[in-house]
Motif scaffolding. Structure first.
Motif, short mmCIF file in Angstrom:
data_model
loop_
_atom_site.label_atom_id
_atom_site.label_comp_id
_atom_site.label_asym_id
_atom_site.label_seq_id
_atom_site.Cartn_x
_atom_site.Cartn_y
_atom_site.Cartn_z
N ILE A 44 0.82 -1.20 0.00
CA ILE A 44 0.00 0.00 0.00
C ILE A 44 0.86 1.27 0.00
N PHE A 45 2.07 1.17 0.56
CA PHE A 45 2.96 2.33 0.60
C PHE A 45 3.29 2.82 -0.81
N TYR A 46 3.60 1.89 -1.72
CA TYR A 46 3.97 2.28 -3.08
C TYR A 46 2.77 2.80 -3.85
N THR A 47 1.59 2.32 -3.55
CA THR A 47 0.38 2.84 -4.19
C THR A 47 0.15 4.29 -3.79
N ILE A 48 0.30 4.58 -2.52
CA ILE A 48 0.14 5.96 -2.05
C ILE A 48 1.23 6.85 -2.65
N TYR A 49 2.45 6.33 -2.70
CA TYR A 49 3.57 7.07 -3.26
C TYR A 49 3.34 7.38 -4.74
N ALA A 50 2.86 6.41 -5.50
CA ALA A 50 2.57 6.63 -6.92
C ALA A 50 1.40 7.59 -7.10
N LEU A 51 0.41 7.52 -6.22
CA LEU A 51 -0.72 8.43 -6.28
C LEU A 51 -0.27 9.87 -6.02
N LEU A 52 0.56 10.06 -5.01
CA LEU A 52 1.08 11.40 -4.72
C LEU A 52 1.96 11.92 -5.86
N ALA A 53 2.74 11.05 -6.47
CA ALA A 53 3.55 11.45 -7.61
C ALA A 53 2.67 11.86 -8.78
N THR A 54 1.57 11.15 -9.00
CA THR A 54 0.63 11.51 -10.07
C THR A 54 0.01 12.87 -9.82
N ILE A 55 -0.39 13.11 -8.58
CA ILE A 55 -0.95 14.43 -8.23
C ILE A 55 0.11 15.51 -8.45
N GLY A 56 1.36 15.23 -8.07
CA GLY A 56 2.43 16.20 -8.27
C GLY A 56 2.70 16.49 -9.73
N VAL A 57 2.70 15.46 -10.57
CA VAL A 57 2.92 15.66 -12.01
C VAL A 57 1.80 16.51 -12.60
N ILE A 58 0.57 16.20 -12.25
CA ILE A 58 -0.57 16.96 -12.78
C ILE A 58 -0.52 18.40 -12.31
N SER A 59 -0.29 18.61 -11.01
CA SER A 59 -0.26 19.97 -10.46
C SER A 59 0.87 20.80 -11.05
N ASN A 60 2.06 20.23 -11.14
CA ASN A 60 3.18 20.98 -11.70
C ASN A 60 3.01 21.22 -13.20
N SER A 61 2.37 20.30 -13.90
CA SER A 61 2.09 20.52 -15.32
C SER A 61 1.11 21.67 -15.51
N ILE A 62 0.10 21.75 -14.65
CA ILE A 62 -0.85 22.86 -14.72
C ILE A 62 -0.14 24.18 -14.41
N LEU A 63 0.73 24.18 -13.41
CA LEU A 63 1.49 25.39 -13.07
C LEU A 63 2.38 25.82 -14.23
N LEU A 64 3.07 24.89 -14.85
CA LEU A 64 3.93 25.21 -16.00
C LEU A 64 3.10 25.72 -17.17
N TYR A 65 1.99 25.08 -17.47
CA TYR A 65 1.11 25.51 -18.56
C TYR A 65 0.58 26.92 -18.31
N THR A 66 0.18 27.20 -17.09
CA THR A 66 -0.34 28.53 -16.75
C THR A 66 0.75 29.58 -16.88
N THR A 67 1.96 29.26 -16.46
CA THR A 67 3.06 30.21 -16.56
C THR A 67 3.38 30.52 -18.02
N ILE A 68 3.31 29.51 -18.87
CA ILE A 68 3.61 29.72 -20.29
C ILE A 68 2.51 30.50 -20.98
N ARG A 69 1.26 30.19 -20.69
CA ARG A 69 0.13 30.78 -21.42
C ARG A 69 -0.29 32.17 -20.94
N THR A 70 0.02 32.54 -19.71
CA THR A 70 -0.45 33.81 -19.16
C THR A 70 0.64 34.86 -19.30
N SER A 71 0.32 35.94 -20.01
CA SER A 71 1.33 36.97 -20.26
C SER A 71 1.68 37.77 -19.00
N SER A 72 0.81 37.82 -18.03
CA SER A 72 1.12 38.57 -16.81
C SER A 72 2.07 37.80 -15.89
N LEU A 73 2.35 36.54 -16.21
CA LEU A 73 3.25 35.74 -15.40
C LEU A 73 4.62 35.61 -16.07
#
Length: 116
Positions: free
Chosen positions: A1-30
């Motif tokens: 179960i430890f590795y499942t939680i670890y993979a789930l948190l990594a998935t959330i991190g990848v999605i969140s950081n991808s959204i942050l990167l996309y927003t930084t690239i697309r928004t001219s005020s950033l």
């Protein structure tokens, strides 16, 4: 179960950081130096967090891998970790300079500043 939680948190991190990167690239005020550095840090975090998935599949199967194979698989994630650490240091220095010398910071050439 430890590795499942670890993979789930990594998935959330990848999605969140991808959204942050996309927003930084697309928004001219950033497009300030600090926001560009934060976007770079998000990119490096994505590279680091993607290293969880190949290792997790090996662990779920109960298999082992040779040291050389592990080193090759983990090269990009480790470079993401190292570059992310440098990006965090750069963000800290950027914020320090903006507090110590705010007038000079606002008048600096953004392209040359980020290159340095």
């Amino acid at each position: 179960i430890f590795y499942t939680i670890y993979a789930l948190l990594a998935t959330i991190g990848v999605i969140s950081n991808s959204i942050l990167l996309y927003t930084t690239i697309r928004t001219s005020s950033l497009r300030s130096p600090c926001n560009i550095l934060i976007g770079a840090c998000a990119l490096f975090d994505v590279l680091h967090q993607l290293g969880i998935f190949p290792v997790a599949t090996v662990i779920y199967r109960g298999a082992t891998m040779h040291s050389w194979t592990c080193s090759v698989i983990m090269f990009i994630p480790e470079m993401g970790c190292a570059a992310g650490s440098f990006a965090v240091l750069s963000i800290g220095l950027d914020r320090l300079l903006s507090v110590i010398a705010p007038n000079r910071y606002q008048q600096s050439n953004k392209r040359a500043y980020l290159t340095v």
